[in-house]
Design a protein around this motif. Structure first.
Motif, PDB file in Angstrom:
ATOM      1  N   TYR A  68      -7.392  12.539 -16.424  1.00  0.00           N
ATOM      2  CA  TYR A  68      -7.705  12.226 -17.635  1.00  0.00           C
ATOM      3  C   TYR A  68      -7.020  12.892 -18.614  1.00  0.00           C
ATOM      4  O   TYR A  68      -6.961  14.185 -18.600  1.00  0.00           O
ATOM      5  CB  TYR A  68      -9.258  11.956 -18.066  1.00  0.00           C
ATOM      6  N   GLY A  69      -6.678  12.218 -19.755  1.00  0.00           N
ATOM      7  CA  GLY A  69      -6.411  13.141 -21.094  1.00  0.00           C
ATOM      8  C   GLY A  69      -7.593  13.020 -22.030  1.00  0.00           C
ATOM      9  O   GLY A  69      -8.382  12.157 -21.855  1.00  0.00           O
ATOM     10  N   ASP A  70      -7.288  13.611 -22.973  1.00  0.00           N
ATOM     11  CA  ASP A  70      -8.603  13.815 -24.064  1.00  0.00           C
ATOM     12  C   ASP A  70      -7.934  13.590 -25.337  1.00  0.00           C
ATOM     13  O   ASP A  70      -6.773  13.842 -25.726  1.00  0.00           O
ATOM     14  CB  ASP A  70      -9.029  15.355 -24.262  1.00  0.00           C
ATOM     15  N   ILE A  71      -8.828  12.743 -26.032  1.00  0.00           N
ATOM     16  CA  ILE A  71      -8.675  12.851 -27.418  1.00  0.00           C
ATOM     17  C   ILE A  71      -9.848  13.179 -28.257  1.00  0.00           C
ATOM     18  O   ILE A  71     -11.095  12.878 -27.620  1.00  0.00           O
ATOM     19  CB  ILE A  71      -8.504  10.849 -28.088  1.00  0.00           C
ATOM     20  N   GLN A  72      -9.630  14.267 -28.741  1.00  0.00           N
ATOM     21  CA  GLN A  72     -10.767  15.059 -29.515  1.00  0.00           C
ATOM     22  C   GLN A  72     -10.864  14.822 -31.105  1.00  0.00           C
ATOM     23  O   GLN A  72      -9.844  14.960 -31.681  1.00  0.00           O
ATOM     24  CB  GLN A  72     -10.696  16.349 -29.101  1.00  0.00           C
ATOM     25  N   ALA A 105      -7.453  31.952 -17.451  1.00  0.00           N
ATOM     26  CA  ALA A 105      -7.622  33.058 -18.238  1.00  0.00           C
ATOM     27  C   ALA A 105      -6.677  32.763 -19.896  1.00  0.00           C
ATOM     28  O   ALA A 105      -5.644  32.017 -19.825  1.00  0.00           O
ATOM     29  CB  ALA A 105      -6.979  34.480 -17.786  1.00  0.00           C
ATOM     30  N   ALA A 106      -7.335  33.434 -20.689  1.00  0.00           N
ATOM     31  CA  ALA A 106      -6.691  33.372 -22.227  1.00  0.00           C
ATOM     32  C   ALA A 106      -5.119  33.785 -22.091  1.00  0.00           C
ATOM     33  O   ALA A 106      -5.041  34.950 -21.490  1.00  0.00           O
ATOM     34  CB  ALA A 106      -7.520  34.170 -23.071  1.00  0.00           C
ATOM     35  N   PRO A 107      -4.419  33.111 -22.659  1.00  0.00           N
ATOM     36  CA  PRO A 107      -2.862  33.876 -22.771  1.00  0.00           C
ATOM     37  C   PRO A 107      -2.965  34.990 -23.680  1.00  0.00           C
ATOM     38  O   PRO A 107      -4.010  35.144 -24.591  1.00  0.00           O
ATOM     39  CB  PRO A 107      -2.167  32.523 -23.117  1.00  0.00           C
ATOM     40  N   SER A 108      -1.902  35.645 -23.631  1.00  0.00           N
ATOM     41  CA  SER A 108      -1.731  36.628 -24.782  1.00  0.00           C
ATOM     42  C   SER A 108      -1.844  36.336 -26.065  1.00  0.00           C
ATOM     43  O   SER A 108      -2.323  36.978 -27.019  1.00  0.00           O
ATOM     44  CB  SER A 108      -0.555  37.946 -24.501  1.00  0.00           C
ATOM     45  N   ALA A 109      -1.284  35.034 -26.382  1.00  0.00           N
ATOM     46  CA  ALA A 109      -1.262  34.269 -27.774  1.00  0.00           C
ATOM     47  C   ALA A 109      -1.137  32.724 -27.415  1.00  0.00           C
ATOM     48  O   ALA A 109      -0.351  32.530 -26.518  1.00  0.00           O
ATOM     49  CB  ALA A 109      -0.161  34.805 -28.500  1.00  0.00           C
ATOM     50  N   PRO A 110      -1.936  32.040 -28.015  1.00  0.00           N
ATOM     51  CA  PRO A 110      -1.677  30.766 -27.689  1.00  0.00           C
ATOM     52  C   PRO A 110      -0.512  30.083 -28.390  1.00  0.00           C
ATOM     53  O   PRO A 110       0.148  30.957 -29.350  1.00  0.00           O
ATOM     54  CB  PRO A 110      -2.880  30.092 -28.544  1.00  0.00           C
ATOM     55  N   SER A 111       0.070  29.154 -28.018  1.00  0.00           N
ATOM     56  CA  SER A 111       1.395  28.480 -28.579  1.00  0.00           C
ATOM     57  C   SER A 111       1.010  28.099 -29.996  1.00  0.00           C
ATOM     58  O   SER A 111       1.745  27.781 -30.863  1.00  0.00           O
ATOM     59  CB  SER A 111       1.881  27.825 -27.773  1.00  0.00           C
ATOM     60  N   ALA A 112      -0.177  27.505 -30.071  1.00  0.00           N
ATOM     61  CA  ALA A 112      -0.502  27.006 -31.368  1.00  0.00           C
ATOM     62  C   ALA A 112      -2.246  27.107 -31.343  1.00  0.00           C
ATOM     63  O   ALA A 112      -2.885  27.024 -30.382  1.00  0.00           O
ATOM     64  CB  ALA A 112      -0.363  25.586 -31.423  1.00  0.00           C
ATOM     65  N   LEU A 113      -2.461  27.237 -32.740  1.00  0.00           N
ATOM     66  CA  LEU A 113      -4.117  27.411 -32.766  1.00  0.00           C
ATOM     67  C   LEU A 113      -4.447  26.256 -33.941  1.00  0.00           C
ATOM     68  O   LEU A 113      -4.058  26.197 -35.097  1.00  0.00           O
ATOM     69  CB  LEU A 113      -4.605  28.596 -33.566  1.00  0.00           C
ATOM     70  N   LEU A 114      -4.980  25.147 -33.447  1.00  0.00           N
ATOM     71  CA  LEU A 114      -5.278  23.665 -34.019  1.00  0.00           C
ATOM     72  C   LEU A 114      -6.406  24.015 -34.768  1.00  0.00           C
ATOM     73  O   LEU A 114      -7.365  24.545 -34.208  1.00  0.00           O
ATOM     74  CB  LEU A 114      -5.492  22.592 -33.209  1.00  0.00           C
ATOM     75  N   THR A 115      -6.712  23.567 -36.076  1.00  0.00           N
ATOM     76  CA  THR A 115      -7.878  23.282 -36.808  1.00  0.00           C
ATOM     77  C   THR A 115      -8.292  21.883 -36.486  1.00  0.00           C
ATOM     78  O   THR A 115      -7.504  20.991 -37.112  1.00  0.00           O
ATOM     79  CB  THR A 115      -7.729  23.790 -38.168  1.00  0.00           C
ATOM     80  N   LEU A 116      -9.441  21.903 -35.864  1.00  0.00           N
ATOM     81  CA  LEU A 116      -9.905  20.411 -35.847  1.00  0.00           C
ATOM     82  C   LEU A 116     -11.192  20.261 -36.738  1.00  0.00           C
ATOM     83  O   LEU A 116     -12.085  21.034 -36.902  1.00  0.00           O
ATOM     84  CB  LEU A 116     -10.439  20.194 -34.575  1.00  0.00           C
ATOM     85  N   GLY A 117     -11.028  19.382 -37.666  1.00  0.00           N
ATOM     86  CA  GLY A 117     -12.246  19.031 -38.912  1.00  0.00           C
ATOM     87  C   GLY A 117     -12.282  17.701 -39.026  1.00  0.00           C
ATOM     88  O   GLY A 117     -11.416  16.876 -38.284  1.00  0.00           O
ATOM     89  N   ARG A 118     -13.083  17.202 -39.946  1.00  0.00           N
ATOM     90  CA  ARG A 118     -13.225  15.812 -39.977  1.00  0.00           C
ATOM     91  C   ARG A 118     -11.884  15.101 -40.801  1.00  0.00           C
ATOM     92  O   ARG A 118     -11.010  15.638 -41.317  1.00  0.00           O
ATOM     93  CB  ARG A 118     -14.327  15.921 -41.409  1.00  0.00           C
ATOM     94  N   GLY A 119     -11.813  13.977 -39.943  1.00  0.00           N
ATOM     95  CA  GLY A 119     -10.678  13.301 -40.436  1.00  0.00           C
ATOM     96  C   GLY A 119      -9.437  13.558 -39.633  1.00  0.00           C
ATOM     97  O   GLY A 119      -8.455  12.690 -39.839  1.00  0.00           O
ATOM     98  N   ASN A 120      -9.435  14.221 -38.714  1.00  0.00           N
ATOM     99  CA  ASN A 120      -8.136  14.479 -37.803  1.00  0.00           C
ATOM    100  C   ASN A 120      -8.421  14.208 -36.463  1.00  0.00           C
ATOM    101  O   ASN A 120      -9.743  14.277 -35.901  1.00  0.00           O
ATOM    102  CB  ASN A 120      -7.312  15.515 -38.100  1.00  0.00           C
ATOM    103  N   PHE A 121      -7.449  14.042 -35.579  1.00  0.00           N
ATOM    104  CA  PHE A 121      -7.703  14.322 -33.824  1.00  0.00           C
ATOM    105  C   PHE A 121      -6.597  15.152 -33.232  1.00  0.00           C
ATOM    106  O   PHE A 121      -5.502  15.145 -33.763  1.00  0.00           O
ATOM    107  CB  PHE A 121      -7.810  12.691 -33.418  1.00  0.00           C
ATOM    108  N   ALA A 122      -6.774  15.500 -32.005  1.00  0.00           N
ATOM    109  CA  ALA A 122      -5.754  15.868 -31.114  1.00  0.00           C
ATOM    110  C   ALA A 122      -6.022  15.058 -29.993  1.00  0.00           C
ATOM    111  O   ALA A 122      -7.003  14.757 -29.292  1.00  0.00           O
ATOM    112  CB  ALA A 122      -6.267  17.223 -30.923  1.00  0.00           C
ATOM    113  N   VAL A 123      -4.718  14.946 -29.422  1.00  0.00           N
ATOM    114  CA  VAL A 123      -4.480  14.277 -28.062  1.00  0.00           C
ATOM    115  C   VAL A 123      -3.928  15.507 -27.012  1.00  0.00           C
ATOM    116  O   VAL A 123      -3.094  15.981 -27.469  1.00  0.00           O
ATOM    117  CB  VAL A 123      -3.680  12.965 -28.100  1.00  0.00           C
ATOM    118  N   PHE A 124      -4.761  15.452 -25.769  1.00  0.00           N
ATOM    119  CA  PHE A 124      -4.236  16.705 -24.725  1.00  0.00           C
ATOM    120  C   PHE A 124      -3.827  15.956 -23.467  1.00  0.00           C
ATOM    121  O   PHE A 124      -4.627  14.925 -23.079  1.00  0.00           O
ATOM    122  CB  PHE A 124      -5.271  17.676 -24.741  1.00  0.00           C
TER     123      PHE A 124
END
Length: 153
Positions: A68-72, A105-124
């Protein structure tokens, strides 16, 4: 990974046959909906309504999926969601087909740090390692809907 405004979601509906129904549900979501799984089209398209508190990055696991993919979408509150190429992450819990999840495990640094809040979406998709539920500043209450869409519909 896709990050955009829910108001622009119609532009993405042609990317997957289940997206029109998924985005229609998300655009009309009622925040009074009970937590839990809600089938939108059998097991091919499921909405998971969840309320929780965000936590520090060190307490949140990285994950990716294969079936499955995610829409968050966050409807109340605000959270960070780390993103990294799944192939660059170190497996800590091998893929569990029943739960459709592999943990990392957590990477040394994420390639992106997304801000998820009211009004937007992310697809993984499967290549998108992600770390949802990370607090911004202090821990906060979040109302989120995760749409699980079968990748081969």
């Amino acid at each position: 990974m896709i990050l955009d405004q829910l108001s622009a979601s119609a532009a993405y509906e042609s990317l997957h046959p289940l997206f029109p129904k998924a985005f229609a549900y998300l655009r009309s979501f009622d925040p009074r909906t009970e937590d839990g799984k809600h089938e939108l089209q059998g097991q091919d398209l499921v909405a998971i309504v969840q309320r929780y508190r965000t936590a520090p990055s060190a307490e949140k696991l990285w994950e990716a999926h294969q079936t499955y993919g995610d829409i968050q979408v966050v409807y109340e509150g605000l959270e960070y969601c780390g993103h990294a190429d799944q192939r660059t992450l170190t497996v800590t819990k091998p893929y569990d087909a029943e739960k459709d999840v592999e943990k990392y495990a957590a990477p040394s640094a994420p390639s992106a740090l997304l801000t998820l809040g009211r009004g937007n979406f992310a697809v993984f998709h499967p290549q998108d390692g992600h770390q949802p539920g990370v607090q911004i500043g202090a821990s906060a209450e979040v109302l989120k809907v995760v749409i699980k869409f079968r990748l081969k519909a």
